[in-house]
Design an enzyme around this catalytic site. Structure first.
Site, PDB file in Angstrom:
ATOM      1  CD  GLU A   1      -7.828 -31.826 -10.375  1.00 32.10           C
ATOM      2  OE1 GLU A   1      -8.735 -30.996 -10.308  1.00 32.10           O
ATOM      3  OE2 GLU A   1      -6.967 -31.987  -9.483  1.00 32.10           O
TER       4      GLU A   1
ATOM      5  NE  ARG B   1       4.693 -32.343  -5.642  1.00 34.10           N
ATOM      6  CZ  ARG B   1       3.477 -32.579  -6.099  1.00 34.10           C
ATOM      7  NH1 ARG B   1       2.695 -33.445  -5.493  1.00 34.10           N
ATOM      8  NH2 ARG B   1       3.042 -31.965  -7.168  1.00 34.10           N
TER       9      ARG B   1
ATOM     10  CE  LYS C   1      -2.054 -30.736 -12.438  1.00 35.63           C
ATOM     11  NZ  LYS C   1      -2.989 -31.848 -12.673  1.00 35.63           N
TER      12      LYS C   1
HETATM   13  P1  ATP Z   1       0.292 -30.285  -9.415  1.00 35.52           P
HETATM   14  O1  ATP Z   1       0.791 -30.032  -8.041  1.00 35.52           O
HETATM   15  O2  ATP Z   1       1.269 -29.947 -10.466  1.00 35.52           O
HETATM   16  O3  ATP Z   1      -1.050 -29.732  -9.683  1.00 35.52           O
HETATM   17  P2  ATP Z   1      -0.953 -32.756  -8.953  1.00 35.52           P
HETATM   18  O4  ATP Z   1      -0.361 -33.794  -8.091  1.00 35.52           O
HETATM   19  O5  ATP Z   1      -2.096 -31.994  -8.444  1.00 35.52           O
HETATM   20  O6  ATP Z   1       0.204 -31.850  -9.477  1.00 35.52           O
HETATM   21  P3  ATP Z   1      -2.286 -34.553 -10.677  1.00 35.52           P
HETATM   22  O7  ATP Z   1      -2.819 -34.349 -12.032  1.00 35.52           O
HETATM   23  O8  ATP Z   1      -3.245 -34.769  -9.576  1.00 35.52           O
HETATM   24  O9  ATP Z   1      -1.364 -33.340 -10.357  1.00 35.52           O
HETATM   25  O10 ATP Z   1      -1.176 -35.684 -10.676  1.00 35.52           O
HETATM   26  C1  ATP Z   1      -1.228 -36.884 -11.397  1.00 35.52           C
HETATM   27  C2  ATP Z   1      -0.219 -37.820 -10.810  1.00 35.52           C
HETATM   28  O11 ATP Z   1       1.095 -37.271 -10.951  1.00 35.52           O
HETATM   29  C3  ATP Z   1      -0.433 -38.016  -9.325  1.00 35.52           C
HETATM   30  O12 ATP Z   1      -0.296 -39.389  -9.032  1.00 35.52           O
HETATM   31  C4  ATP Z   1       0.648 -37.202  -8.687  1.00 35.52           C
HETATM   32  O13 ATP Z   1       1.013 -37.718  -7.454  1.00 35.52           O
HETATM   33  C5  ATP Z   1       1.766 -37.275  -9.730  1.00 35.52           C
HETATM   34  N1  ATP Z   1       2.637 -36.121  -9.635  1.00 35.52           N
HETATM   35  C6  ATP Z   1       2.308 -34.816  -9.751  1.00 35.52           C
HETATM   36  N2  ATP Z   1       3.364 -34.015  -9.538  1.00 35.52           N
HETATM   37  C7  ATP Z   1       4.411 -34.836  -9.286  1.00 35.52           C
HETATM   38  C8  ATP Z   1       5.798 -34.635  -8.985  1.00 35.52           C
HETATM   39  N3  ATP Z   1       6.312 -33.407  -8.898  1.00 35.52           N
HETATM   40  N4  ATP Z   1       6.579 -35.723  -8.791  1.00 35.52           N
HETATM   41  C9  ATP Z   1       6.076 -36.957  -8.877  1.00 35.52           C
HETATM   42  N5  ATP Z   1       4.783 -37.228  -9.158  1.00 35.52           N
HETATM   43  C10 ATP Z   1       3.957 -36.186  -9.356  1.00 35.52           C
HETATM   44 MG    MG Z   2      -4.016 -32.482  -8.061  1.00 37.51          MG
END
Ligand code: ATP
Ligand code: MG
Length: 560
Positions: free
Chosen positions: A38, A264, A274
């Site tokens: 995102e 994660r 983020k």
């Molecule tokens: P954040 O919690 O940092 O905002 P998010 O999951 O909302 O992370 P996205 O941009 O939606 O961020 O994530 C893109 C991809 O990265 C998704 O498939 C998500 O599951 C994966 N991802 C994000 N954070 C992690 C993590 N700590 N470990 C493994 N995969 C991750």
């Molecule tokens: Mg997200």
């Protein structure tokens, strides 16, 4: 802290097992994965885990991996983030080729599928407010309550949904919901919201839309449109899988992707969210998303972490079904292993103490040969100037040394790396009693660092020639947080480490470091690995210490 780096690389993780058997059974001819960020912030090392997994599986199984921006929320998304995400994925070493997509590419298709559900009696327009929807949803132990609008007729729903699209309904007044089961054990199946009204321009679609699909409605359907075979996501989506499957079952989608969840990646002393990272940037607690103390890929790049080290850490930390925490010391171990192989050695002094070699002729300069990288014979040697006035590290001298201090002290002889043995003859102090200069003598017979009579010294010090040295700024880092699990008590700011940044304004480095370009890395002997910062100018280099030389993780492993 668990499973750091002990994963047997030959054994497939559970996701690769699934992919392999789907290939073997002929269920899928080609494997297609995606990385779906995102664009509401910069990528961090948790994303690197997902990137390495998705692109890695596509590579290993001869498939492809799409980069798809999950841009369904125009309020928080910015083009700056899109640019940085593309840059960071490339930097990490992956290439999506022509496969760049956006959830917003499918807005028209998704809208049609919204109408499809309405026409099939599987979705309805609800007038309840967001707050009322929340209170009607029930809890884990109590069923939800049906909305009074749930049994609207199909024609009325269709008309209202079209009015939502046409901009005739204010923000928050109505939503489109799937009609599933308000008593479902899984709360995500209690008539989840599929569309909300937002009169906000979108970075890509401009003012074309004033209704936007939710994550749940957009994600699986985007996967299906792109013929994604394995949609890998983190564990928090496990409870959404029944909804993912319900939507794929109830819509005329062109393919049936499978969602698989993994744990994660968490890192000690680090926050990976983020939202929290944005808070650090906006609050001025760091100098931007690419501050070298940040766990973002841009911060790590600036700090000097090689992408190969991040890939190595992602791979060796394994793919798990249960959440765990990776030790920061393990990531740093991966960084050191890579830098040890690839970085040339140089000499530099962070806190200079002047040394005058009294028996070395004035105006004489000896060019001494120094090895560039003992791990890589091909890296060759260079010449380092030695002269009458030098700098050594001020910690390498003690006037009144304790028993275990083997470095320079009054009357003591030590080796200067690649140069000579020197002996300290006199200590000069300023009016405040601080040591400002050492008067030493050298033994010309020890040229190259060994005494022909076989006498030994207990220490080898790094040094630079004072008139030849380059003055630089050097930034040293400690962890951004002082707690291994920052924010465990709620407030991450309370756990900030006040000493995470130390700026040394006048370090002295050997002259070969005068014109390093931003991003170039070296090892300064005994001090650590360093990387030229983008703040470097023609006049003045600026270096970041990437990591020290002390490998706490390797020591921990050795102790068992
Ligand atoms: P954040 O919690 O940092 O905002 P998010 O999951 O909302 O992370 P996205 O941009 O939606 O961020 O994530 C893109 C991809 O990265 C998704 O498939 C998500 O599951 C994966 N991802 C994000 N954070 C992690 C993590 N700590 N470990 C493994 N995969 C991750
Ligand atoms: Mg997200």
């Amino acid at each position: 802290m668990t499973d750091n780096g002990d994963t047997d690389n030959e054994r497939l993780d559970f996701i690769r097992e699934i992919v392999r058997s789907d290939r073997a059974s002929g269920r899928h001819a080609a494997i297609v994965t995606r990385f779906p960020p995102e664009p509401n912030g910069y990528l961090h090392i948790g994303h690197a885990k997902s990137i390495c997994l998705n692109f890695g599986i596509a590579d290993e199984f001869g498939g492809r991996c799409h980069l798809r921006f999950d841009d369904t929320n125009p309020v928080k998304e910015e083009t700056e983030y899109i640019r940085s995400i593309e840059e960071d994925v490339r930097w990490l070493g992956f290439d999506w080729g022509d496969n760049l997509f956006h959830a917003s590419d499918y807005f028209e298709q998704l809208y049609e599928w919204g109408e499809y559900l309405v026409k099939a009696g599987n979705a309805y327009v609800d007038d309840l407010s967001a707050e009322e929807i929340r209170t009607h949803r029930g809890t884990l132990t109590e069923p939800g309550k049906e909305s009074p609008y749930r049994n609207r007729g199909i024609d009325e729903n269709l008309e209202l949904f079209r009015a939502m699209r046409n901009g005739n309904v204010p923000d928050g007044a109505r939503v489109l919901r799937a009609k599933i089961d308000m008593a479902a054990g899984n709360i995500n199946l209690r008539d989840p919201v599929l569309y909300r009204i937002l009169h906000v321009d979108h970075p890509r679609t401009g003012d074309a839309w004033c209704i936007y699909p939710t994550y749940d409605f957009a994600h699986g359907q985007s996967d299906a449109v792109e013929h994604i075979t394995h949609s890998l996501c983190t564990l928090e989506f496990e409870a959404h899988r029944p909804l993912y499957d319900w939507l794929v079952e109830h819509l005329p989608v062109p393919s049936k992707p499978r969602q698989i969840e993994f744990a994660r990646f968490n890192l000690s002393y680090t926050v990976l969210s983020k939202r929290r990272l944005l808070k650090l940037v906006e609050g001025g607690h760091v100098n931007g998303w690419d501050d070298p103390r940040m766990p973002t890929l841009s911060g790590m790049r600036r700090r000097g972490y090689p992408p190969a080290a991040i890939r190595d850490c992602a791979k060796r930390s394994g793919v798990a079904k249960r959440d765990s925490m990776v030790d920061l010391a393990f990531l740093e171990h991966c960084v050191r292993s890579e830098l040890n192989r690839t970085s040339e050695r140089r000499m530099g002094v962070l806190r200079p103490l002047k040394v005058v070699i009294e028996n070395f002729p004035e105006n004489q300069v000896d060019d001494l040969e120094a090895v560039n990288n003992p791990e890589d014979a091909g890296a060759g040697t260079r010449l380092v100037p030695f002269s009458r006035e030098l700098f050594i590290e001020s910690d390498d001298f003690m006037e009144d040394p304790p028993k275990k201090f083997f470095r320079l002290a009054p009357g003591r002889e030590v080796r200067l790396r690649y140069a000579y043995f020197i002996t300290c003859r006199e200590v000069i102090k300023n009016a405040d009693g601080e040591v400002v200069e050492l008067r030493c003598t050298y033994d010309p017979e020890t040229h190259g660092g060994d005494a022909p009579d076989g006498r030994k010294v207990k220490a080898t010090l790094h040094w630079v020639s004072a008139p030849h040295a380059v003055s630089t700024e050097v930034r040293l880092f400690d962890t951004l947080f002082s707690s291994p699990d920052p924010g465990a008590d709620g407030d991450i700011l309370a756990d900030l480490n006040p000493d995470s940044l130390e700026v040394i304004s006048d370090a002295r480095l050997e002259p070969s470091l005068a014109d390093l370009e931003s991003g170039e890395r070296v090892q300064l002997e005994r001090l650590g690995y360093f990387c030229a910062d983008p703040d470097t100018t023609l006049e003045r280099p600026v270096f970041n210490r990437t990591v020290t030389l002390r490998d706490t993780w390797a020591k921990m492993k050795a102790r068992g």
